[in-house]
Design an enzyme around this catalytic site. Structure first.
Site, mmCIF file in Angstrom:
data_model
loop_
_atom_site.group_PDB
_atom_site.id
_atom_site.type_symbol
_atom_site.label_atom_id
_atom_site.label_comp_id
_atom_site.label_asym_id
_atom_site.label_seq_id
_atom_site.Cartn_x
_atom_site.Cartn_y
_atom_site.Cartn_z
ATOM 1 N N GLN A 1 1.652 12.303 -7.372
ATOM 2 C CA GLN A 1 0.645 11.579 -6.582
ATOM 3 C C GLN A 1 0.357 12.214 -5.217
ATOM 4 O OE1 GLN A 1 0.763 7.071 -6.574
ATOM 5 N NE2 GLN A 1 1.409 7.444 -4.476
ATOM 6 N N GLU A 2 1.410 12.681 -4.528
ATOM 7 C CA GLU A 2 1.201 13.103 -3.147
ATOM 8 C C GLU A 2 1.946 14.403 -2.819
ATOM 9 O OE1 GLU A 2 2.176 9.747 -0.625
ATOM 10 O OE2 GLU A 2 1.190 8.381 -2.032
ATOM 11 N N ASP B 1 10.612 4.071 -2.821
ATOM 12 C CA ASP B 1 9.446 3.233 -2.496
ATOM 13 C C ASP B 1 9.371 2.100 -3.514
ATOM 14 O OD1 ASP B 1 6.931 2.144 -2.100
ATOM 15 O OD2 ASP B 1 5.813 3.941 -2.628
ATOM 16 N N LYS C 1 6.723 -0.629 3.606
ATOM 17 C CA LYS C 1 5.333 -1.074 3.552
ATOM 18 C C LYS C 1 5.299 -2.573 3.789
ATOM 19 C CE LYS C 1 3.816 2.292 0.045
ATOM 20 N NZ LYS C 1 3.829 2.529 -1.427
ATOM 21 N N HIS D 1 1.478 3.530 5.135
ATOM 22 C CA HIS D 1 0.197 2.900 4.790
ATOM 23 C C HIS D 1 0.184 2.573 3.299
ATOM 24 C CE1 HIS D 1 -1.667 6.979 3.354
ATOM 25 N NE2 HIS D 1 -0.443 6.815 2.944
ATOM 26 N N ARG D 2 -0.948 2.095 2.790
ATOM 27 C CA ARG D 2 -1.189 1.974 1.365
ATOM 28 C C ARG D 2 -2.377 2.869 1.004
ATOM 29 N NH1 ARG D 2 2.272 -1.736 -1.297
ATOM 30 N NH2 ARG D 2 1.696 -0.278 -2.950
ATOM 31 N N SER D 3 -2.549 3.101 -0.296
ATOM 32 C CA SER D 3 -3.684 3.951 -0.681
ATOM 33 C C SER D 3 -5.019 3.255 -0.407
ATOM 34 C CB SER D 3 -3.565 4.368 -2.142
ATOM 35 O OG SER D 3 -3.384 3.242 -2.968
ATOM 36 N N LYS E 1 4.057 7.714 7.239
ATOM 37 C CA LYS E 1 3.254 8.323 6.173
ATOM 38 C C LYS E 1 1.896 7.651 6.219
ATOM 39 C CE LYS E 1 3.562 7.538 1.395
ATOM 40 N NZ LYS E 1 3.993 7.814 0.027
HETATM 41 P P1 PGA Z 1 0.055 3.018 -3.133
HETATM 42 O O1 PGA Z 1 0.547 4.509 -2.908
HETATM 43 O O2 PGA Z 1 -0.346 2.470 -1.828
HETATM 44 O O3 PGA Z 1 -1.083 3.187 -4.108
HETATM 45 O O4 PGA Z 1 1.223 2.270 -3.739
HETATM 46 C C1 PGA Z 1 1.356 4.900 -1.839
HETATM 47 C C2 PGA Z 1 2.724 5.299 -2.268
HETATM 48 O O5 PGA Z 1 3.060 5.279 -3.474
HETATM 49 O O6 PGA Z 1 3.540 5.631 -1.424
HETATM 50 ZN ZN ZN Z 2 5.248 6.052 -2.894
#
Ligand code: PGA
Ligand code: ZN
Length: 424
Positions: free
Chosen positions: A164-165, A314, A339, A367-369, A390
């Site tokens: 994802q990142e 997470d 979060k 943050h969130r996506s 982040k």
């Molecule tokens: P999400 O992604 O806000 O879509 O959960 C961010 C992450 O996984 O850290």
């Molecule tokens: Zn994550």
């Protein structure tokens, strides 16, 4: 008499994906007004506090938040009017009790968090302090090193990346403002590299590029090349952090690297892949390398690699002390992603951070996506003094708003501000 909560209002606004979310407006008896907006995730953990959506297909494809909003106006507001906004813990506790469920499913964590954040802002106003100072136990000084998500994949982009990142961490910058510059210059160097290779420079949900690469490896290689092309030294000025968000591709007991075509992998094979990568690339942090229920996978990784890099949980913890406690007892990771909307109140988020601190674990405010222009987490990261945040890439204003707020805070702190490599 110190000002009291006079009125609470809530309404639907849009997040950065164009989906509705909750904004809460709070008025104090002295006329002060504050507001707060709630973010929303896409790759959410199973055990996150519940984000209440209307499910009415005729509005926003079922994603409306009118129920959450009426819960603020009709249930929470009457209980909070007349209260002292500096009593954050009491107010959060009262909302938790009003809700009465484990997951905050009755009122919605989106309703509760919007109010909790607005109350924190109101409390700061009443005491005449900036939010980053008001929420800080001592005097604030630690500026966070950002994790900057410059290549997006997984559920955040329609491309060929399973992970994802892919993030930059400007660990060698002298200040937070300089860290932002290091990140932005590398982001633009990456853009030039992609263009030169005929690859797409369109961006994903968190503002990182979302090119169709041949492999997940290629994303790491490109980042290292971009760091060099921008005139920096990989591992010295900028390092790499990853969030594979492995729960999203864990199907039928295997890690399915289907988007890239690398095929199914066992947990042991994933650990071998991460081990090879940290030998090959300047990686300082890996988050959610395994599925949220694969505690053994996390443990094996921490046992093998925990002394060499930050291993962040997470989805496995969802900012919940119940799961973080287990993680500490079982040495599942050595750090936690934090979060606010995973747990739903400011106080419970701070409790999760306190637990990390006591265990000597690191924590990263995130943050969130799906975000808004609200900069609460910038202040919160400075107040919590964990030294890491982040908050996405170097474009898209919902991400940039946080960086700009950090730059502003750093200026206010002046020579009191400390910025240092969390891994030194
Ligand atoms: P999400 O992604 O806000 O879509 O959960 C961010 C992450 O996984 O850290
Ligand atoms: Zn994550």
């Amino acid at each position: 008499m110190s000002p009291q909560i006079k009125a609470l209002d809530a309404y639907e606004i849009l997040d950065s994906r164009g989906n509705p979310t909750v904004r809460v407006a709070l008025a104090l008896s002295d006329g002060t007004r504050v507001a707060a907006s709630v973010p929303s995730g896409a790759s959410t953990g199973e055990n996150e506090a519940l984000e209440l959506r209307d499910g009415d297909a005729k509005r926003y494809g079922g994603k409306g938040v009118r129920h959450a909003i009426s819960n603020v106006i009709e249930v929470i507001a009457p209980a909070l009017v007349g209260r002292d906004p500096t009593r954050q813990r009491d107010i959060d506790r009262l909302m938790i009790d009003l809700d009465g469920t484990q997951e905050k499913s009755k009122l919605g964590a989106n309703a509760i968090l919007g109010v909790s954040m607005a109350v924190a802002r109101a409390g700061a106003k009443v005491t005449g302090k900036p939010l980053y100072q008001y929420l800080c136990a001592g005097s604030p000084s630690v500026m966070p090193v950002p994790m900057m998500n410059v290549i997006n994949g997984g559920t955040h982009a329609d491309n060929s990346l399973d992970f994802q990142e892919f993030m930059l961490m400007p660990i060698g910058a002298p200040t937070c403002a300089e860290a932002v510059r290091y990140g932005a210059e590398t982001f633009h160097a990456l853009q030039r590299l992609l263009k030169k290779r005929g690859l797409a420079t369109s961006v994903g949900d968190e503002g990182g590029f979302a090119p169709k690469l041949r492999s997940n490896d290629e994303a790491c290689q490109l980042i290292v090349e971009a760091i060099e092309a921008a005139g920096f030294v990989p591992g010295k000025h900028l390092s790499v952090a990853l969030d594979p968000a492995a729960s999203a591709f864990f199907v039928d007991g295997r890690y399915q690297l289907a988007k890239s075509g690398a095929g199914p992998k066992t947990a042991a094979e994933m650990l071998d892949l991460y081990t090879r990568w940290i030998d090959q690339y300047p990686i300082v942090s890996i988050e959610d390398g395994f599925d949220e229920n694969d505690w053994a996978g996390f443990q094996a990784m921490t046992a093998r690699l925990g002394s060499r890099l930050q291993i962040v949980g997470d989805d496995i913890y969802v900012t919940n002390t119940h799961f973080i406690r287990r993680g500490i007892d079982e040495q599942a990771t050595n750090a936690v992603l934090i979060k606010l909307n995973q747990i739903g109140t400011v106080s419970e988020t701070i409790e999760a951070i306190d637990m990390c601190r006591k265990a000597g674990w690191k924590y990263v405010i995130s943050h969130r996506s799906g975000e808004t222009e609200d900069t609460f987490i910038a202040d919160f990261s400075v107040a919590m003094a964990g030294g890491q945040i982040k908050t996405g890439s170097l474009c898209r204003s919902e991400r940039i708003a946080k960086y700009n707020r950090l730059i502003e805070i750093e200026r206010e702190l002046g020579n009191k501000a400390v910025f240092s490599n969390p891994f030194a």
